[in-house]
Each structure stands twice: as structure tokens, then as C-alpha cells.
Design a protein around this motif. Sequence first.
Motif, short mmCIF file in Angstrom:
data_model
loop_
_atom_site.label_atom_id
_atom_site.label_comp_id
_atom_site.label_asym_id
_atom_site.label_seq_id
_atom_site.Cartn_x
_atom_site.Cartn_y
_atom_site.Cartn_z
N TYR A 280 0.89 7.57 7.39
CA TYR A 280 1.47 8.17 8.13
C TYR A 280 1.75 6.68 8.79
O TYR A 280 3.00 6.39 9.93
CB TYR A 280 1.15 9.63 9.38
N GLN B 4 1.87 3.52 7.90
CA GLN B 4 2.58 2.86 7.03
C GLN B 4 4.35 2.84 7.28
O GLN B 4 4.93 2.19 7.18
CB GLN B 4 2.02 3.39 5.84
N ARG B 5 4.64 4.46 7.18
CA ARG B 5 5.88 5.14 7.47
C ARG B 5 6.08 4.55 8.68
O ARG B 5 7.33 4.01 8.68
CB ARG B 5 5.78 6.66 7.32
N LEU B 6 5.72 4.18 10.09
CA LEU B 6 5.60 3.80 11.13
C LEU B 6 6.15 2.81 11.38
O LEU B 6 7.27 2.14 11.51
CB LEU B 6 5.13 4.73 12.04
N GLU C 189 6.75 0.30 7.87
CA GLU C 189 7.85 0.22 7.20
C GLU C 189 9.34 0.76 7.58
O GLU C 189 10.20 0.59 7.05
CB GLU C 189 7.53 0.05 5.99
N ARG C 190 8.64 1.97 8.32
CA ARG C 190 10.39 3.00 8.91
C ARG C 190 10.59 3.34 7.84
O ARG C 190 12.28 3.79 7.61
CB ARG C 190 11.32 2.30 9.20
N GLN C 191 10.10 3.67 6.71
CA GLN C 191 9.85 4.50 5.25
C GLN C 191 9.59 5.55 4.40
O GLN C 191 8.67 5.46 5.67
CB GLN C 191 10.25 3.12 4.18
N ARG C 192 9.60 6.22 3.98
CA ARG C 192 8.84 7.27 3.51
C ARG C 192 7.86 7.45 2.29
O ARG C 192 8.30 6.49 1.83
CB ARG C 192 9.55 9.08 3.27
#
Length: 452
Positions: free
Chosen positions: A335, A337-339, A341-344
Motif C-alpha cells: 500500500y 508503494q501504491r500511494l 507510485e499512484r498505481q495498483r
Amino acid sequence: MTVLHAAQALTPTGWQADLRLTVTEGRFSALEAGAAPLPGDTRVAVLVPGLPNLHSHAFQRGMAGLAERRGPSSDTFWTWRETMYRFALRMSPDEAEAVAAQAYLEMLESGFTRVGEFHYLHHGPDGRPYGNVAEMAERIAAAASLTGLRLSLLPVLYRWSNFGGAAPNEGQRRFVSDLDLFGRLVAESRAALATLPGATLGVAPHSLRAVTPEDLSASVALAEGGPVHIHVAEQVREVEDCLAWSGARPVQWLLDHAGLGPQWCLIHATHMTPDETTRCAQSGAVAGLCPVTEASLGDGIFPAPGFVAAGGRYGIGTDSNVLVGAADELRQLEYAQRLGERQRNVLAAPGASTGRALFDAAFAGGIQALAAEAGGLKLGAPADCVALAGTDPALLERHGDALLDGWIFAAGSRAVDAVWVAGRQVVADGRHRAREAVGARYAAVLRRLMAE
């Protein structure tokens, strides 16, 4: 002899259906896939290997949640550290053992079967060594023995308060050892582990703040080829102070001067340049990531995409033990990394399961970092395994890697049904066999510590 029958089991060659696993003298002595369960088999829905927790400060479990009140100005890692120092100065050996046992019980209940204890609470409250210099290390070993958690002990060399050999402060007095005392501590810690099955020993020069280059070399020699763990580049201020001292960033300094390799585990390594990230990955050292603690302390986000792309290896740890959970650490890692990179699904390969990618990396990286015997659900391996409850709402009608996705991202510790270490069941129906006794002792310790 024990026989487990798993409807679904994660083996080194992939998921197997209806796997019967025979355990003899703590190891898997026979495996048969596609087999019906027989009378007397212990039947489970989902079986996976137990995960290694490569970085823990067990005593900090007792202060979990106590640093969540904002001070008169902005709070940082450095203000949290002062709270930790005050808490550490109170604890007796008996109390440290009780708190460690509570932390280790919770680790087992969450799916960890081994801990790397980054152990620096060495001396008495006045800073003087105990008559038995390994007194506190022996208490850690006792807590591991009581709960059944496998132990990799990492005695910490802590000499100075900042780069360049600045004198330690009063809050650090229980941690500080000179090289002669540390050598004795390592030797006696090694002896303390002699009767603990599967235990390993390494060393942990605390950080480049807390050891000089000469101290670092001396401590690595004491590892005798075993693991070397070090905190590095956790905070921006640490990076700035290292640059002022040496002209190099912390990870850069280690890469250029310490001979990093597979023996090493760099704890946090949060603040790296792209070049440092690539070189660190290529060195073979493990990145010891503690995502829940790193979020709790406002450390920053590890540069995982570049590190993984360069072939980097990582494992997970619970560090401050503010929240103890294998799935929680893996979820927070992804999570964050998602925040950033703004990816999933950042840490999965295209088309692959994120839960499986996280689990496999944490398992392999943790084994390497703790110099543990290679495990897994395979012939001859230690029978260290975790059963997940197939009836959990997040695991219903899931198969294969989707089970790991459900556990890590939707269920967490509540899905852990049973745990075996060396073939001995230590958790049943989600509860450790010694939960009541360990919990009562822990509660008594907290009553005294909180009354001061």
C-alpha cells in the motif's frame, strides 16, 4: 509422528491439492499429493510455510500506542525515540522476558515462525553490565523457548550517539558496550542459544551513528560468517548527518567501505538514490523492511520498484511491534508503494498475484537474512507451517494464489487458524497454547511499568 492433510498447500513447486504431509522428529518425512485424508490425520483447509520476521525489538511491544499523543511542536522519529528511551530504562530482566513472550506469542498467532531479535537492551537500568553479561539475551532466548518461536539473535553493538564517535547520552546507557564487553556478550549469547533448536546467531552494529568504521569492522568479524544487520538511511536527518561526517550518504558509505554481500541485511534503507538502490540490490544484501513501523514513525517509503527491478531481495520485520502481524506488514509494504507510485499491484509481475509476490519475497529474503535453514513444504525441511481458515470470509471460494491475496489484503491475522514449529502445534483455533499464562504475566508487568 504427525500427519497433516491440506486441501490446498503451497509447496516450492506450486500449489498442491490434497497434500498429506508426514512429520517425523520435527521434519517433513513424506509428502503425497492428490491423497485422501486418513483417520487420524489433522485436516486443514490451506497450508503455507511460516514466515520469518527479520527485525524485532521485543521490549518495545510494551509501549505500543504510548507515543500517539502530539507534543507541543511537530512529532518525529527523534521525539518518539525519547519516549522509547524512557520506557527502556524501567524494565527488569523478568519484565523484559514477559514482554518478549507476549510479542513472540502474537507473532506466532499472526503467521511468523521465526524472529530476528535486534537485541540492544543489554545492561542494568544504571548502565552497568549484569554479572552475567548475557542476562538479557538469555531472557530473549527463554521467551522464544516458552512460546516455540524460532530465534535468530542479533546482539547489538551500540557505542556512540552520533557519527564520528560522539559520546552516548544518558538515555542510551543500557545499550552501550565497548568492544571487549561486546565480544563477551556475543560469545555468551552464542552459548545461550546452544540448547535452542534451530537458533542462529549474528551481530548487529546498530547504525553508522552508533559505531565508528573501526567498530563496524570489529563487530563484523565477531559474526564468524553469520548475519550482519544494521539500521541505515531510515531518516532524512540521518542522511544529512552522514554526509556532513563523511561526504557520503549512509548506504553509499556502506557500499564503498563495508563490503556488502549476502551476509548483510540493511534495515530500512528508506532514503536511497537510484544509483544506491541499484548497487544495493546488486550486492546481494537483503533489505529489511518494516512497513508498519516505518509508517508509524513517518520514516518515508522504500524505493521498492527500482530495487526489485534490479534483482533486490527483501524481507519484512515488525520492528517496534506497535502492531504484530505478518499480513499487516506485507499489506502495508504494497500500500505504501501504491500511494507513492499512484498505481495498483506495484510489486507483482504483469498478470501475477501481488500476495504471492510479497509472500515469496518475504520468505526467501527472511531465510537469507537470518541464516536459517531453508524451509518450505518439502521433504526433509523443518515442519514450520501455518494453516489458514478456509471458512474465513476473505478466503471462501478462493484457490491458489488468490488465497494469499485474501489473507494479506482482506483477512489479516484472523485467518491464521493453526501454527506448527518443528512439527509441534503451538497455535490452535487462532490462539497460542500459552496465551492465558503469558498474557497474565504481561498484564502484571504493564501494571507496574505504567504506575511509575
